[in-house]
Design a protein around this motif. Structure first.
Motif, mmCIF file in Angstrom:
data_model
loop_
_atom_site.group_PDB
_atom_site.id
_atom_site.type_symbol
_atom_site.label_atom_id
_atom_site.label_comp_id
_atom_site.label_asym_id
_atom_site.label_seq_id
_atom_site.Cartn_x
_atom_site.Cartn_y
_atom_site.Cartn_z
ATOM 1 N N LEU A 130 -12.067 4.434 -13.400
ATOM 2 C CA LEU A 130 -12.798 5.766 -13.646
ATOM 3 C C LEU A 130 -13.325 6.132 -12.437
ATOM 4 C CD1 LEU A 130 -15.650 3.010 -15.274
ATOM 5 C CD2 LEU A 130 -13.980 5.355 -16.173
ATOM 6 N N TYR A 131 -12.551 5.619 -11.544
ATOM 7 C CA TYR A 131 -12.961 6.124 -9.386
ATOM 8 C C TYR A 131 -11.743 6.945 -9.263
ATOM 9 C CZ TYR A 131 -14.852 6.183 -4.578
ATOM 10 O OH TYR A 131 -15.024 7.119 -3.645
ATOM 11 N N LEU A 132 -12.308 8.426 -9.122
ATOM 12 C CA LEU A 132 -10.430 8.921 -8.633
ATOM 13 C C LEU A 132 -10.297 9.089 -7.208
ATOM 14 C CD1 LEU A 132 -11.197 12.169 -10.922
ATOM 15 C CD2 LEU A 132 -9.936 9.879 -11.805
ATOM 16 N N GLY A 133 -11.297 9.191 -6.547
ATOM 17 C CA GLY A 133 -11.456 9.387 -5.604
ATOM 18 C C GLY A 133 -10.548 8.308 -4.424
ATOM 19 N N GLY A 134 -10.198 7.924 -3.253
ATOM 20 C CA GLY A 134 -9.548 7.184 -2.946
ATOM 21 C C GLY A 134 -10.566 5.888 -2.365
ATOM 22 N N ARG A 135 -9.921 4.933 -2.142
ATOM 23 C CA ARG A 135 -10.624 3.941 -1.596
ATOM 24 C C ARG A 135 -10.256 3.976 -0.383
ATOM 25 N NH1 ARG A 135 -9.640 -1.361 0.281
ATOM 26 N NH2 ARG A 135 -10.387 -3.253 0.119
ATOM 27 N N PHE A 136 -10.450 4.220 0.753
ATOM 28 C CA PHE A 136 -10.706 4.549 2.444
ATOM 29 C C PHE A 136 -10.805 2.869 3.118
ATOM 30 C CE2 PHE A 136 -11.430 8.467 0.692
ATOM 31 C CZ PHE A 136 -10.183 9.459 0.855
ATOM 32 N N VAL A 155 0.822 -0.664 0.025
ATOM 33 C CA VAL A 155 -0.276 0.096 0.130
ATOM 34 C C VAL A 155 1.183 1.114 -0.350
ATOM 35 C CG1 VAL A 155 -1.556 1.474 1.512
ATOM 36 C CG2 VAL A 155 -1.660 -0.924 0.787
ATOM 37 N N GLN A 156 1.083 1.780 -0.626
ATOM 38 C CA GLN A 156 1.722 2.733 -1.098
ATOM 39 C C GLN A 156 0.942 4.266 -0.094
ATOM 40 O OE1 GLN A 156 3.806 4.231 -4.988
ATOM 41 N NE2 GLN A 156 2.302 2.489 -5.983
ATOM 42 N N ASN A 167 -3.850 -13.786 10.156
ATOM 43 C CA ASN A 167 -2.403 -14.879 9.543
ATOM 44 C C ASN A 167 -3.462 -15.467 7.798
ATOM 45 O OD1 ASN A 167 -4.117 -16.700 10.984
ATOM 46 N ND2 ASN A 167 -2.240 -17.152 12.249
ATOM 47 N N ILE A 168 -4.348 -14.964 7.626
ATOM 48 C CA ILE A 168 -5.190 -15.253 6.076
ATOM 49 C C ILE A 168 -4.227 -14.273 5.733
ATOM 50 C CG2 ILE A 168 -6.685 -16.233 4.833
ATOM 51 C CD1 ILE A 168 -8.625 -15.595 7.211
ATOM 52 N N GLU A 169 -3.807 -15.117 4.316
ATOM 53 C CA GLU A 169 -3.261 -14.207 3.439
ATOM 54 C C GLU A 169 -4.201 -13.569 2.836
ATOM 55 O OE1 GLU A 169 0.784 -15.581 1.453
ATOM 56 O OE2 GLU A 169 -0.420 -17.450 2.086
ATOM 57 N N HIS A 170 -4.516 -11.898 2.084
ATOM 58 C CA HIS A 170 -5.364 -11.485 1.910
ATOM 59 C C HIS A 170 -5.028 -9.751 0.639
ATOM 60 C CE1 HIS A 170 -4.526 -9.721 5.813
ATOM 61 N NE2 HIS A 170 -4.763 -8.468 5.092
ATOM 62 N N SER A 171 -5.619 -9.788 0.584
ATOM 63 C CA SER A 171 -5.632 -8.164 -0.884
ATOM 64 C C SER A 171 -6.703 -7.718 -0.996
ATOM 65 C CB SER A 171 -4.677 -8.542 -1.568
ATOM 66 O OG SER A 171 -4.154 -7.840 -2.794
ATOM 67 N N ALA A 172 -6.011 -6.324 -0.633
ATOM 68 C CA ALA A 172 -6.746 -5.480 -0.971
ATOM 69 C C ALA A 172 -6.826 -5.170 -2.009
ATOM 70 C CB ALA A 172 -6.627 -3.893 -0.343
ATOM 71 N N HIS A 173 -8.213 -5.053 -3.376
ATOM 72 C CA HIS A 173 -7.971 -5.173 -4.666
ATOM 73 C C HIS A 173 -8.376 -3.085 -5.344
ATOM 74 C CE1 HIS A 173 -8.887 -8.750 -5.985
ATOM 75 N NE2 HIS A 173 -7.285 -9.083 -5.696
ATOM 76 N N ASN A 217 -5.825 3.793 5.571
ATOM 77 C CA ASN A 217 -5.071 2.546 3.749
ATOM 78 C C ASN A 217 -6.152 3.851 3.194
ATOM 79 O OD1 ASN A 217 -3.596 1.841 5.328
ATOM 80 N ND2 ASN A 217 -4.550 -0.537 4.826
ATOM 81 N N TYR A 218 -5.408 4.509 2.159
ATOM 82 C CA TYR A 218 -5.591 4.920 0.422
ATOM 83 C C TYR A 218 -5.218 3.579 -0.868
ATOM 84 C CZ TYR A 218 -5.358 9.377 3.506
ATOM 85 O OH TYR A 218 -6.096 10.286 4.202
ATOM 86 N N ILE A 219 -5.946 3.058 -1.349
ATOM 87 C CA ILE A 219 -5.734 3.116 -2.219
ATOM 88 C C ILE A 219 -6.558 3.393 -3.495
ATOM 89 C CG2 ILE A 219 -5.821 0.716 -3.671
ATOM 90 C CD1 ILE A 219 -5.901 -0.438 -0.744
ATOM 91 N N ARG A 220 -5.684 3.322 -4.986
ATOM 92 C CA ARG A 220 -5.894 4.124 -6.214
ATOM 93 C C ARG A 220 -6.453 3.709 -7.064
ATOM 94 N NH1 ARG A 220 -4.327 8.757 -7.749
ATOM 95 N NH2 ARG A 220 -6.561 9.731 -8.362
ATOM 96 N N ALA A 221 -6.514 3.565 -8.415
ATOM 97 C CA ALA A 221 -6.703 2.775 -9.592
ATOM 98 C C ALA A 221 -5.184 2.264 -10.091
ATOM 99 C CB ALA A 221 -7.065 3.702 -10.654
ATOM 100 N N ALA A 222 -3.765 3.191 -9.760
ATOM 101 C CA ALA A 222 -2.572 3.113 -10.365
ATOM 102 C C ALA A 222 -1.734 1.279 -9.566
ATOM 103 C CB ALA A 222 -2.201 3.929 -11.050
#
Length: 583
Positions: free
Chosen positions: A496-502, A364-365, A485-491, A405-410
């Motif tokens: 099309l969505y400019l805002g952040g996935r908070f 997560v950047q 300890n279950i492996e996971h990932s935030a997609h 966490n802020y996640i964006r399209a790129a």
């Protein structure tokens, strides 16, 4: 009989004295550990590699003098000037470091909108911005070298008004626009502060003017007039009211393009105060101090919640029966907006893209790390504590990691666990983005690794084979609790969505002791190269659970917390002590 009794009594006294001596020696040993530096750092170069021209086996390329390489006719009677070698080669690394030093957190200018039709001033401008201290730039070697050059170009003296750092990433939908700093007699000096660009990484600065093509339409439209390629030592001076586009990098450039814009005026009598959204954001210290003051203000904030009625689904990892609980509508709309607004007062920190193929972290950047100690003082923690009592029938759960966490399209997030297999913990995720639809993605997915089927041996690290066991949409206000300890990932969301996935994430350990053990060994691992061999052994012991049980471990709760606080102060002092005084 009396003789035997005296003998036993004497033996007991001897044993007691021996035990007392052992305990005293052990306490003295631990006390000495707290008195000595934990991090073995010789100088600042051990922590960050500063530029040293003698580190190369070859002579550095001799830099040409500062010069105007191009004078551009950009349309509407305006000109722009491309200044090459605006930053001296010997000063560039310090210049770049200084631009990013200090309060390195950035304001997310797009946090209040998500759709393409938003018309606010910052729509489709740089998403991440930070105001730079203008006095620092004014007194820098770079500006002292440039100022007479700029004033000779304009034929007038200039007064600096504002300086801002922008971060642009691939897929950021930048568009040609007039700068929000537009004004009479104003100019902007823009620096490309990224020196790792390749030929096809894009990131150009383009100027536009209105033009009419009768073969297409009788109406005038914007047309590119001139374009400037990004170079690390290059600056471009241009009129602040001209239409420009700072193009986002290409998809083959995984980091951010960093730009420094300095706003200036030739009107020396102007007393205008130039501001942006970054001007009103809380700085890092203030935001951290205020974080613990949050209280819900709605009248029904103390209501009794029937958690069973809000439990939407329960999923399990089929191999180890580890649960994933999904709850909806535990918080009112008013409470969610209160909490998100409070979190967004603080800026976010850039971690940078990590090209390491291993799935050992989330990649997560952008995130805002928050203090677990101050989180305990907010009225959000009692809510989550009560929630965990329902989930796992225990009131001893204790937070060790708190973040927004802020996640964006790129973004390129990764499959990862939050805990080791020997650790019994939960992660709580509260989704805080409004308006995300199924077409805009952003799910959290949980996976399990399949047995090696022969493919892994050919692909190597990063080529492990996984199966998805669950996925959850980031519905606004949804709260998910899972064994972490279950492996996971935030997609990431769609482009099309400019805002952040908070997402507000809280990781909790079984009790306070285990929370501090986790925090201690994670911090030690950040400095593992600078730890003594004794501390490295202790780090591994903490990591693998040797000191989890206080009845077996020789380390007291107080010692663990004191060691963590000492290491925190040392690491903070080292980071803050690395300050470039001039650039």
């Amino acid at each position: 009989m009396s003789y035997l009794l005296n003998q036993r009594l004497s033996a007991g006294i001897v044993i007691f004295l021996c035990l007392t001596s052992v305990i005293s020696n052990q306490q003295n040993k631990f006390a000495k550990l707290l008195q000595r530096p934990i991090i073995q750092v010789k100088n600042a170069e051990d922590v960050r590699t500063a530029y040293d021209p003698n580190q190369f086996d070859f002579e550095p390329i001799k830099q040409a003098p500062m010069q105007i390489s191009k004078v551009l006719n950009i349309g509407d009677g305006n000109k722009a000037w491309v200044i090459d070698n605006a930053v001296a080669f010997k000063d560039f690394m310090q210049f770049k470091e200084h631009v990013r030093s200090g309060d390195t957190d950035f304001t997310f200018a797009h946090q209040n909108f998500s759709k393409l039709n938003n018309q606010s001033w910052n729509a489709q401008s740089a998403p991440w911005i930070r105001e730079m201290n203008l006095t620092t730039f004014r007194e820098s070697k770079v500006w002292k070298r440039l100022q007479p050059f700029v004033e000779e170009i304009l034929g007038k003296k200039v007064n600096l008004q504002y300086s801002e750092i922008d971060f642009i990433r691939c897929l950021d939908p930048m568009k040609p626009m007039t700068s929000p700093f537009c004004g009479a007699n104003k100019y902007i000096l823009s620096f490309f502060v990224t020196d790792t660009f390749k030929l096809n990484s894009y990131g150009q600065l383009s100027f536009y003017a209105m033009s009419r093509n009768p073969n297409m339409s009788n109406n005038s439209q914007l047309e590119v007039t001139e374009t400037v390629h990004p170079h690390g030592f290059r600056a471009t001076l241009w009129p602040a009211c001209h239409t420009v586009l700072f193009r986002a990098p290409s998809v083959n450039f995984f980091q951010h393009l960093m730009l420094l814009h300095v706003v200036m005026t030739t009107d020396l009598n102007s007393d205008e105060v130039v501001t942006s959204p970054a001007s009103f954001a809380s700085n890092k210290i203030t935001a951290m101090q205020e974080f613990g003051n949050f209280k819900f203000l709605n009248e029904d904030r103390n209501r009794v919640i029937d958690y069973g009625k809000h439990l939407t689904r329960t999923l399990y990892d089929g191999t180890k029966n580890r649960p994933i609980y999904i709850f909806d509508d535990l918080f009112t709309l008013n409470e969610l907006i209160q909490w998100r607004s409070h979190l967004c007062k603080a800026n976010a920190h850039l971690n940078g893209f990590d090209a390491e193929p291993s799935e050992s972290h989330d990649n997560v950047q952008w995130m805002k790390s928050l203090s677990p100690e101050k989180f305990l003082r907010t009225s959000m923690w009692p809510r989550l504590q009560s929630f965990m009592k329902y989930v796992d029938n225990s009131s001893n759960w204790f937070p060790y990691d708190v973040a927004l966490n802020y996640i964006r399209a790129a973004d390129h997030t990764r499959i990862h666990p939050d805990a080791r297999n020997n650790e019994e913990e939960f992660t709580l995720l509260l989704y805080l983005s409004e308006g995300l639809t199924p077409n805009e993605y952003g799910e959290t997915a949980w996976v399990v690794m399949k047995k090696d089927d022969g493919v892994l041996g050919y692909i190597g690290r990063g080529g492990e084979v996984y199966e998805t066991i669950a996925a959850v949409a980031p519905k606004f206000g949804r709260l998910v609790a899972f064994r972490n300890n279950i492996e996971h990932s935030a997609h990431p969301p769609s482009s099309l969505y400019l805002g952040g996935r908070f997402s507000f994430a809280v990781k909790v350990a079984k009790n306070r002791r285990l929370a501090y053990i986790k925090r201690l060994y994670e911090l030690m691992s950040d400095w593992s190269d600078q730890l003594s061999s004794q501390m490295q052994i202790l780090m591994r012991q903490l990591m693998y659970g040797k000191h989890d049980n206080p009845l077996i471990s020789k380390l007291s709760d107080d010692f663990i917390e004191q060691l963590f606080q000492k290491l925190t102060k040392e690491s903070s002092d080292i980071e803050e002590g690395y300050v470039v005084t001039q650039f």
